[in-house]
Design a protein around this motif. Structure first.
Motif, PDB file in Angstrom:
ATOM      1  N   TYR A   1       0.841  -1.202   0.000  1.00  0.00           N
ATOM      2  CA  TYR A   1       0.000   0.000   0.000  1.00  0.00           C
ATOM      3  C   TYR A   1       0.873   1.249   0.000  1.00  0.00           C
ATOM      4  O   TYR A   1       0.639   2.183  -0.795  1.00  0.00           O
ATOM      5  CB  TYR A   1      -0.919   0.002   1.218  1.00  0.00           C
TER       6      TYR A   1
ATOM      7  N   THR B   1     -11.083   5.443   4.463  1.00  0.00           N
ATOM      8  CA  THR B   1     -11.622   5.386   3.098  1.00  0.00           C
ATOM      9  C   THR B   1     -10.624   4.682   2.184  1.00  0.00           C
ATOM     10  O   THR B   1     -10.838   3.541   1.778  1.00  0.00           O
ATOM     11  CB  THR B   1     -11.944   6.796   2.574  1.00  0.00           C
ATOM     12  N   ASP B   2      -9.504   5.298   1.897  1.00  0.00           N
ATOM     13  CA  ASP B   2      -8.565   4.735   0.932  1.00  0.00           C
ATOM     14  C   ASP B   2      -7.936   3.429   1.422  1.00  0.00           C
ATOM     15  O   ASP B   2      -7.935   2.425   0.705  1.00  0.00           O
ATOM     16  CB  ASP B   2      -7.474   5.754   0.608  1.00  0.00           C
TER      17      ASP B   2
ATOM     18  N   ASP C   1     -10.591   0.556   2.000  1.00  0.00           N
ATOM     19  CA  ASP C   1     -11.004   0.007   0.704  1.00  0.00           C
ATOM     20  C   ASP C   1      -9.932  -0.951   0.167  1.00  0.00           C
ATOM     21  O   ASP C   1     -10.245  -2.024  -0.376  1.00  0.00           O
ATOM     22  CB  ASP C   1     -11.247   1.134  -0.303  1.00  0.00           C
ATOM     23  N   TYR C   2      -8.660  -0.564   0.311  1.00  0.00           N
ATOM     24  CA  TYR C   2      -7.542  -1.419  -0.102  1.00  0.00           C
ATOM     25  C   TYR C   2      -7.554  -2.721   0.700  1.00  0.00           C
ATOM     26  O   TYR C   2      -7.372  -3.813   0.142  1.00  0.00           O
ATOM     27  CB  TYR C   2      -6.227  -0.662   0.115  1.00  0.00           C
TER      28      TYR C   2
ATOM     29  N   ILE D   1     -10.124  -4.200   2.187  1.00  0.00           N
ATOM     30  CA  ILE D   1     -11.263  -5.023   1.772  1.00  0.00           C
ATOM     31  C   ILE D   1     -10.951  -5.747   0.465  1.00  0.00           C
ATOM     32  O   ILE D   1     -11.218  -6.941   0.310  1.00  0.00           O
ATOM     33  CB  ILE D   1     -12.533  -4.161   1.631  1.00  0.00           C
ATOM     34  N   ASP D   2     -10.356  -5.030  -0.491  1.00  0.00           N
ATOM     35  CA  ASP D   2     -10.051  -5.613  -1.800  1.00  0.00           C
ATOM     36  C   ASP D   2      -8.998  -6.721  -1.717  1.00  0.00           C
ATOM     37  O   ASP D   2      -9.070  -7.715  -2.444  1.00  0.00           O
ATOM     38  CB  ASP D   2      -9.556  -4.529  -2.764  1.00  0.00           C
TER      39      ASP D   2
ATOM     40  N   HIS E   1     -14.207 -12.463  -0.429  1.00  0.00           N
ATOM     41  CA  HIS E   1     -15.407 -11.927  -1.075  1.00  0.00           C
ATOM     42  C   HIS E   1     -16.448 -13.005  -1.362  1.00  0.00           C
ATOM     43  O   HIS E   1     -17.579 -12.691  -1.753  1.00  0.00           O
ATOM     44  CB  HIS E   1     -15.016 -11.202  -2.359  1.00  0.00           C
TER      45      HIS E   1
ATOM     46  N   THR F   1     -17.636   5.323   9.094  1.00  0.00           N
ATOM     47  CA  THR F   1     -17.753   4.530   7.864  1.00  0.00           C
ATOM     48  C   THR F   1     -19.219   4.276   7.512  1.00  0.00           C
ATOM     49  O   THR F   1     -20.098   4.392   8.364  1.00  0.00           O
ATOM     50  CB  THR F   1     -17.051   3.174   8.045  1.00  0.00           C
TER      51      THR F   1
ATOM     52  N   THR G   1     -20.364   1.266   6.504  1.00  0.00           N
ATOM     53  CA  THR G   1     -20.392  -0.198   6.380  1.00  0.00           C
ATOM     54  C   THR G   1     -21.815  -0.736   6.360  1.00  0.00           C
ATOM     55  O   THR G   1     -22.135  -1.647   5.574  1.00  0.00           O
ATOM     56  CB  THR G   1     -19.611  -0.837   7.548  1.00  0.00           C
TER      57      THR G   1
ATOM     58  N   LYS H   1     -23.431  -0.180   2.937  1.00  0.00           N
ATOM     59  CA  LYS H   1     -22.818  -1.028   1.908  1.00  0.00           C
ATOM     60  C   LYS H   1     -23.339  -2.459   1.974  1.00  0.00           C
ATOM     61  O   LYS H   1     -23.618  -3.072   0.933  1.00  0.00           O
ATOM     62  CB  LYS H   1     -21.293  -1.031   2.082  1.00  0.00           C
TER      63      LYS H   1
ATOM     64  N   LYS I   1     -13.085  10.343   1.130  1.00  0.00           N
ATOM     65  CA  LYS I   1     -11.722  10.510   0.616  1.00  0.00           C
ATOM     66  C   LYS I   1     -11.546  11.838  -0.104  1.00  0.00           C
ATOM     67  O   LYS I   1     -10.490  12.477  -0.012  1.00  0.00           O
ATOM     68  CB  LYS I   1     -11.388   9.341  -0.318  1.00  0.00           C
TER      69      LYS I   1
END
Length: 386
Positions: free
Chosen positions: A57, A185-186, A189-190, A192-193, A198, A221, A223, A226, A250
């Motif tokens: 990251y 945020t940034d 998100d990283y 989670i990905d 998933h 957040t 969450t 989402k 962000k």
């Protein structure tokens, strides 16, 4: 009507690294690796996954984001203070830190120093000083520039230096809060990905089976939206969800950030209304100043809603999940409990239930808590997390 109240325990239950100590680990090691160029981490909470969590990251950050992170983190007095405190905790086998409690300790120490100066009859102007001992390096290290390249520092204080320290702490707290916004945020998100499964259903009870009319969100957040109400994202979200401590975005700039991170009221009696020297650090002020709203009060107004105490569907049932009921949020929690016909409070462990009961005594009082939990008039119910 069902109202859901969520704290950070909600995000943790969904596998997100949103504890203060995890954010601090991220910030401290960005400072250590990217800004100072060291290969040795300063704080490691998860030795097995440290490189995996942060290295890629940091390496792949955009130049714009790297510049912003650096400006927010470099020489931040709160960051340095929190690192010292967390490392002390880790040496004592305690791997957590409470930002709000730490901020409260520092601000009350600052207030004590100011009041000692004000009570000293010899301190008649900003040039007069007094030597006052304090153990807080975050206070001692901020100096007051004087003429001819000299400065006032250490344990020597004037009213002007106290004012300078306060302004520096406000500025650095705002930087810290914006950094937290970027992390949530940034980086999240990283995370989670790259690190979450998933294919796994992360939805949990009671949120899967209970329909909520509103959500009072103490997190920064989104969450819940989402996972459980993506159809409400966008223009319908504000009416459904009250982000009482602000919502992380962000795209914000530091001046746009509306996240609330502060302390509860510590003054008593008339002093509470007459002495506003450190009001910028208090949560109630930040909520008003940053406009995070009080939409939840409309949900509780029985004259504005379709309320009928005899109809279970039209009574107010509040569910609280993942919130410690800390006294810094006492005004909101008390209002919710007193306006609700029924309040269900979820807890993670028995030790957490102990702390919740202690906090409720402080918030609504012992007699009211006994009355609301008694079998005859029970309106507060404690349940372990499903």
């Amino acid at each position: 009507m069902n109202i859901l109240v969520i704290g950070n325990g909600f995000d943790l239950a969904h596998g997100l690294p949103t504890r203060y100590q995890e954010f601090l680990e991220f910030m401290a090691n960005y400072d250590w690796h990217i800004i100072r160029g060291s290969n040795t981490p300063i704080i490691v909470l998860d030795k097995d996954n440290y490189d995996k969590l942060y290295k890629d990251y940091f390496i792949n950050l955009s130049p714009e984001l790297k510049t912003e992170y650096t400006q927010l983190i470099e020489n931040n007095s709160w960051l340095e203070h929190f690192i010292i405190r967390l490392r002390e905790n880790l040496r004592n086998k305690v791997n957590w830190i409470d930002f709000e409690a730490e901020i409260a300790d520092v601000i009350q120490e600052m207030d004590n120093i100011r009041k000692k100066l004000l009570n000293n009859e010899e301190i008649t102007n900003d040039k007069k000083t007094e030597s006052i001992e304090t153990d807080y390096e975050i206070i001692k290290k901020i100096s007051q520039p004087l003429k001819y390249g000299l400065s006032l520092n250490g344990n020597s204080y004037s009213l002007q230096r106290v004012s300078t320290i306060k302004n520096e702490l406000i500025k650095d707290l705002n930087k810290l809060i914006r950094c937290l916004e970027l992390y949530l945020t940034d980086y999240i998100d990283y995370y989670i990905d790259h690190f979450m499964d998933h294919n796994k259903d992360t939805k949990i009870e009671p949120f899967k089976s209970t329909r909520f009319d509103h959500v009072l969100n103490f997190n920064y957040t989104n969450t819940y939206i989402k996972l459980y109400a993506p159809h409400l994202s966008g223009k319908f979200e504000n009416g459904f969800c009250n982000y009482i401590h602000g919502r992380a975005k962000k795209e914000n700039k530091i001046e746009d950030c509306d996240l609330v991170l502060g302390i509860g009221e510590y003054l008593k009696g008339d002093e509470k209304n007459n002495d506003n020297e450190y009001i910028e650090f208090k949560k109630f002020y930040q909520r008003i100043y940053k406009g995070t709203g009080s939409a939840y009060t409309r949900w509780l107004n029985k004259e504005l809603i379709d309320y009928n105490e005899h109809d279970p569907e039209k009574r107010i049932h509040t569910y609280i999940y993942g919130h410690s009921l800390a006294t810094t949020d006492a005004d909101i929690i008390a209002n919710l409990i007193r306006k609700s016909d029924k309040t269900t409070i979820y807890y993670y462990r028995k030790s957490d239930l102990h702390d919740i009961i202690l906090n409720l005594v402080k918030i609504i009082g012992e007699e009211e808590l006994i009355k609301r939990t008694s079998a005859e008039n029970q309106s507060i119910i404690f349940n372990p997390n499903p």
